[in-house]
Design an enzyme around this catalytic site. Structure first.
Site, PDB file in Angstrom:
ATOM      1  N   GLU A 168       4.723  -5.093   7.212  1.00 18.57           N
ATOM      2  CA  GLU A 168       3.979  -4.056   7.931  1.00 18.57           C
ATOM      3  C   GLU A 168       4.441  -3.776   9.350  1.00 18.57           C
ATOM      4  O   GLU A 168       4.492  -2.619   9.775  1.00 18.57           O
ATOM      5  CB  GLU A 168       2.474  -4.406   7.958  1.00 18.57           C
ATOM      6  CG  GLU A 168       1.759  -4.205   6.637  1.00 18.57           C
ATOM      7  CD  GLU A 168       1.762  -5.447   5.752  1.00 18.57           C
ATOM      8  OE1 GLU A 168       2.589  -6.355   5.983  1.00 18.57           O
ATOM      9  OE2 GLU A 168       0.944  -5.504   4.820  1.00 18.57           O
ATOM     10  N   GLY A 219       0.597  -4.972   0.931  1.00 18.35           N
ATOM     11  CA  GLY A 219      -0.633  -5.011   0.140  1.00 18.35           C
ATOM     12  C   GLY A 219      -0.459  -5.758  -1.181  1.00 18.35           C
ATOM     13  O   GLY A 219      -1.436  -6.255  -1.746  1.00 18.35           O
ATOM     14  N   ALA A 254       0.873  -1.173   0.000  1.00 18.76           N
ATOM     15  CA  ALA A 254       0.000   0.000   0.000  1.00 18.76           C
ATOM     16  C   ALA A 254       0.913   1.227   0.000  1.00 18.76           C
ATOM     17  O   ALA A 254       2.082   1.140   0.388  1.00 18.76           O
ATOM     18  CB  ALA A 254      -0.880  -0.017   1.235  1.00 18.76           C
ATOM     19  N   GLU A 281      -0.843  -9.338  -0.344  1.00 13.96           N
ATOM     20  CA  GLU A 281      -2.273  -9.520  -0.045  1.00 13.96           C
ATOM     21  C   GLU A 281      -3.109  -9.534  -1.331  1.00 13.96           C
ATOM     22  O   GLU A 281      -4.078 -10.284  -1.440  1.00 13.96           O
ATOM     23  CB  GLU A 281      -2.736  -8.416   0.914  1.00 13.96           C
ATOM     24  CG  GLU A 281      -2.090  -8.556   2.297  1.00 13.96           C
ATOM     25  CD  GLU A 281      -2.281  -7.338   3.189  1.00 13.96           C
ATOM     26  OE1 GLU A 281      -1.942  -6.217   2.756  1.00 13.96           O
ATOM     27  OE2 GLU A 281      -2.769  -7.493   4.322  1.00 13.96           O
TER      28      GLU A 281
HETATM   29  N1  CO8 Z   1       4.579   3.128  -0.937  1.00 12.45           N
HETATM   30  C1  CO8 Z   1       4.965   4.286  -1.508  1.00 12.45           C
HETATM   31  N2  CO8 Z   1       6.045   4.395  -2.317  1.00 12.45           N
HETATM   32  C2  CO8 Z   1       6.777   3.275  -2.513  1.00 12.45           C
HETATM   33  C3  CO8 Z   1       6.441   2.047  -1.944  1.00 12.45           C
HETATM   34  C4  CO8 Z   1       5.268   1.980  -1.129  1.00 12.45           C
HETATM   35  N3  CO8 Z   1       4.824   0.834  -0.561  1.00 12.45           N
HETATM   36  N4  CO8 Z   1       7.349   1.121  -2.321  1.00 12.45           N
HETATM   37  C5  CO8 Z   1       8.231   1.759  -3.115  1.00 12.45           C
HETATM   38  N5  CO8 Z   1       7.891   3.066  -3.238  1.00 12.45           N
HETATM   39  C6  CO8 Z   1       8.585   4.111  -4.003  1.00 12.45           C
HETATM   40  C7  CO8 Z   1       9.868   4.553  -3.321  1.00 12.45           C
HETATM   41  O1  CO8 Z   1       9.593   5.495  -2.293  1.00 12.45           O
HETATM   42  C8  CO8 Z   1      10.639   5.128  -4.467  1.00 12.45           C
HETATM   43  O2  CO8 Z   1      10.138   6.403  -4.751  1.00 12.45           O
HETATM   44  P1  CO8 Z   1      11.165   7.612  -5.107  1.00 12.45           P
HETATM   45  O3  CO8 Z   1      11.858   7.181  -6.381  1.00 12.45           O
HETATM   46  O4  CO8 Z   1      10.272   8.799  -5.290  1.00 12.45           O
HETATM   47  O5  CO8 Z   1      12.124   7.727  -3.966  1.00 12.45           O
HETATM   48  C9  CO8 Z   1      10.236   4.240  -5.641  1.00 12.45           C
HETATM   49  O6  CO8 Z   1       9.032   3.583  -5.248  1.00 12.45           O
HETATM   50  C10 CO8 Z   1      11.268   3.172  -5.937  1.00 12.45           C
HETATM   51  O7  CO8 Z   1      11.525   2.458  -4.741  1.00 12.45           O
HETATM   52  P2  CO8 Z   1      13.002   2.220  -4.156  1.00 12.45           P
HETATM   53  O8  CO8 Z   1      13.931   3.293  -4.590  1.00 12.45           O
HETATM   54  O9  CO8 Z   1      12.876   1.992  -2.695  1.00 12.45           O
HETATM   55  O10 CO8 Z   1      13.386   0.866  -4.917  1.00 12.45           O
HETATM   56  P3  CO8 Z   1      14.419  -0.246  -4.443  1.00 12.45           P
HETATM   57  O11 CO8 Z   1      14.586  -1.162  -5.588  1.00 12.45           O
HETATM   58  O12 CO8 Z   1      15.622   0.366  -3.839  1.00 12.45           O
HETATM   59  O13 CO8 Z   1      13.664  -1.039  -3.243  1.00 12.45           O
HETATM   60  C11 CO8 Z   1      11.762  -2.132  -2.230  1.00 12.45           C
HETATM   61  C12 CO8 Z   1      12.519  -1.799  -3.537  1.00 12.45           C
HETATM   62  C13 CO8 Z   1      12.633  -3.076  -1.384  1.00 12.45           C
HETATM   63  C14 CO8 Z   1      10.476  -2.836  -2.624  1.00 12.45           C
HETATM   64  C15 CO8 Z   1      11.477  -0.840  -1.443  1.00 12.45           C
HETATM   65  O14 CO8 Z   1      10.902   0.106  -2.311  1.00 12.45           O
HETATM   66  C16 CO8 Z   1      10.562  -1.022  -0.287  1.00 12.45           C
HETATM   67  O15 CO8 Z   1      10.964  -1.517   0.751  1.00 12.45           O
HETATM   68  N6  CO8 Z   1       9.270  -0.589  -0.430  1.00 12.45           N
HETATM   69  C17 CO8 Z   1       8.291  -0.637   0.623  1.00 12.45           C
HETATM   70  C18 CO8 Z   1       7.802  -2.045   0.828  1.00 12.45           C
HETATM   71  C19 CO8 Z   1       6.813  -2.096   1.960  1.00 12.45           C
HETATM   72  O16 CO8 Z   1       7.134  -1.843   3.110  1.00 12.45           O
HETATM   73  N7  CO8 Z   1       5.564  -2.452   1.633  1.00 12.45           N
HETATM   74  C20 CO8 Z   1       4.500  -2.552   2.586  1.00 12.45           C
HETATM   75  C21 CO8 Z   1       3.760  -1.276   2.693  1.00 12.45           C
HETATM   76  S1  CO8 Z   1       2.539  -1.316   3.968  1.00 12.45           S
HETATM   77  C22 CO8 Z   1       1.263  -2.184   3.306  1.00 12.45           C
HETATM   78  O17 CO8 Z   1       1.303  -2.641   2.207  1.00 12.45           O
HETATM   79  C23 CO8 Z   1       0.079  -2.344   4.194  1.00 12.45           C
HETATM   80  C24 CO8 Z   1      -1.101  -2.969   3.459  1.00 12.45           C
HETATM   81  C25 CO8 Z   1      -2.321  -2.816   4.281  1.00 12.45           C
HETATM   82  C26 CO8 Z   1      -2.771  -1.424   4.389  1.00 12.45           C
HETATM   83  C27 CO8 Z   1      -3.858  -1.267   5.362  1.00 12.45           C
HETATM   84  C28 CO8 Z   1      -4.262   0.193   5.466  1.00 12.45           C
HETATM   85  C29 CO8 Z   1      -4.687   0.563   6.798  1.00 12.45           C
END
Ligand code: CO8
Length: 259
Positions: free
Chosen positions: A133, A110, A65, A113
């Site tokens: 998460e 997400g 998400a 999921e």
């Molecule tokens: N949300 C927003 N932006 C994101 C997300 C995300 N989940 N994942 C990646 N991005 C963005 C980065 O911020 C980055 O943006 P920018 O270029 O502007 O800095 C761009 O995508 C590229 O990402 P990275 O530079 O980080 O790419 P890498 O190859 O270095 O890393 C990863 C890839 C390992 C996947 C890394 O991006 C990462 O860890 N992302 C987050 C993963 C995460 O924690 N996901 C879980 C999110 S929480 C969730 O899903 C909860 C679901 C339920 C919600 C319930 C609501 C109440």
């Protein structure tokens, strides 16, 4: 209908839906969730479509998400966002047509999921799965605490959720989170081949099989057997049952509805 963050191709009864926001790794924001909701209603009602493949553009299936959108939410907004995602995912799970997730890359939070609400998951060898998460101070909120233990068992689900560790495609396959693993360049061919196989079968029989499995897994064995018996009976009111059995006896390939 036009979608800003989804690409949709329809061919030979199969719809390929691609989440298309690669610059943020297809993170699920309100716009994408709204578009998925509208599109899956459209696909449910499109009688030319019998199977759907869901995938992502770029190096992620869905990296979760949208953390930026969630970062400023209060408790009520967080609950509403979780409910919005959960409602869309349940719609996909209950769709009367099979949905195959072709997981091309990161399926985190997400994203994992979303893959889990699909009927079948095929992973690229490059895919990574996880529920990160708790490292962000939240629980999996799009039904991950419910679908992950149902797929991989309670112990493994708790390990994955409590440690927030990601696993690779082979490990995801080993624990039953995905059905199979394909080389990255073969992922879509593998998913399409499976979709074609399903699309060649009797549509109502596939639909009733999905309904029987989904509903039967949520109730007692006796209730489940009743559900199955009713749906089995309904098949005998279809032309496809007549055609399927006639074709067998005439030693020819069956020609089902919508084909
Ligand atoms: N949300 C927003 N932006 C994101 C997300 C995300 N989940 N994942 C990646 N991005 C963005 C980065 O911020 C980055 O943006 P920018 O270029 O502007 O800095 C761009 O995508 C590229 O990402 P990275 O530079 O980080 O790419 P890498 O190859 O270095 O890393 C990863 C890839 C390992 C996947 C890394 O991006 C990462 O860890 N992302 C987050 C993963 C995460 O924690 N996901 C879980 C999110 S929480 C969730 O899903 C909860 C679901 C339920 C919600 C319930 C609501 C109440």
């Amino acid at each position: 209908m036009e979608y800003s963050k989804l690409l949709v191709e329809k061919e030979n009864g199969i719809a390929i839906v691609k989440i298309n926001n690669p610059q943020s790794l297809n993170a699920l924001n309100s716009t994408i969730l709204g578009e998925l909701d509208t599109l899956f209603t459209e696909l449910e009602n499109d009688s030319s479509i019998s199977v759907i493949i869901l995938t992502g553009e770029g190096k992620a299936f869905v990296a979760g998400a949208d953390i930026t959108e969630m970062s400023s939410m209060d408790a009520a907004e967080g609950k509403a966002f979780g409910e919005k995602g959960a409602k869309v995912f349940r719609k996909i799970e209950l769709l009367s047509k099979p949905v195959i997730a072709a997981v091309n890359g990161y399926a985190l939070g997400g994203g994992c999921e979303l893959a889990m609400c699909c009927d079948i998951r095929i992973a690229s060898a490059k895919a990574k799965f996880g529920q990160p998460e708790v490292g962000l101070g939240i629980t999996p909120g799009f039904s991950g605490t419910q679908r992950l233990p149902r797929l991989v068992g309670m112990g493994k689900a708790k390990e994955l959720i409590f440690t927030a560790e990601a696993i690779n495609a082979d490990e995801a396959c080993r624990i039953g989170l995905v059905n199979s693993v394909a080389e990255p360049e073969e992922l879509m061919n593998t998913a399409v081949a499976m979709a074609e196989k399903i699309a060649g079968k009797a549509p109502a029989a596939v639909k009733y099989s999905k309904e029987s499995i989904n509903r039967g897994m949520q109730c007692s064995m006796d209730e489940a057997i009743n559900i199955e018996a009713n749906l089995f009976g309904l098949c005998f009111a279809t032309e496809d049952q007549k055609e399927g059995m006639k074709a067998f006896m005439e030693k020819r390939k069956a020609k089902f509805n919508n084909k």
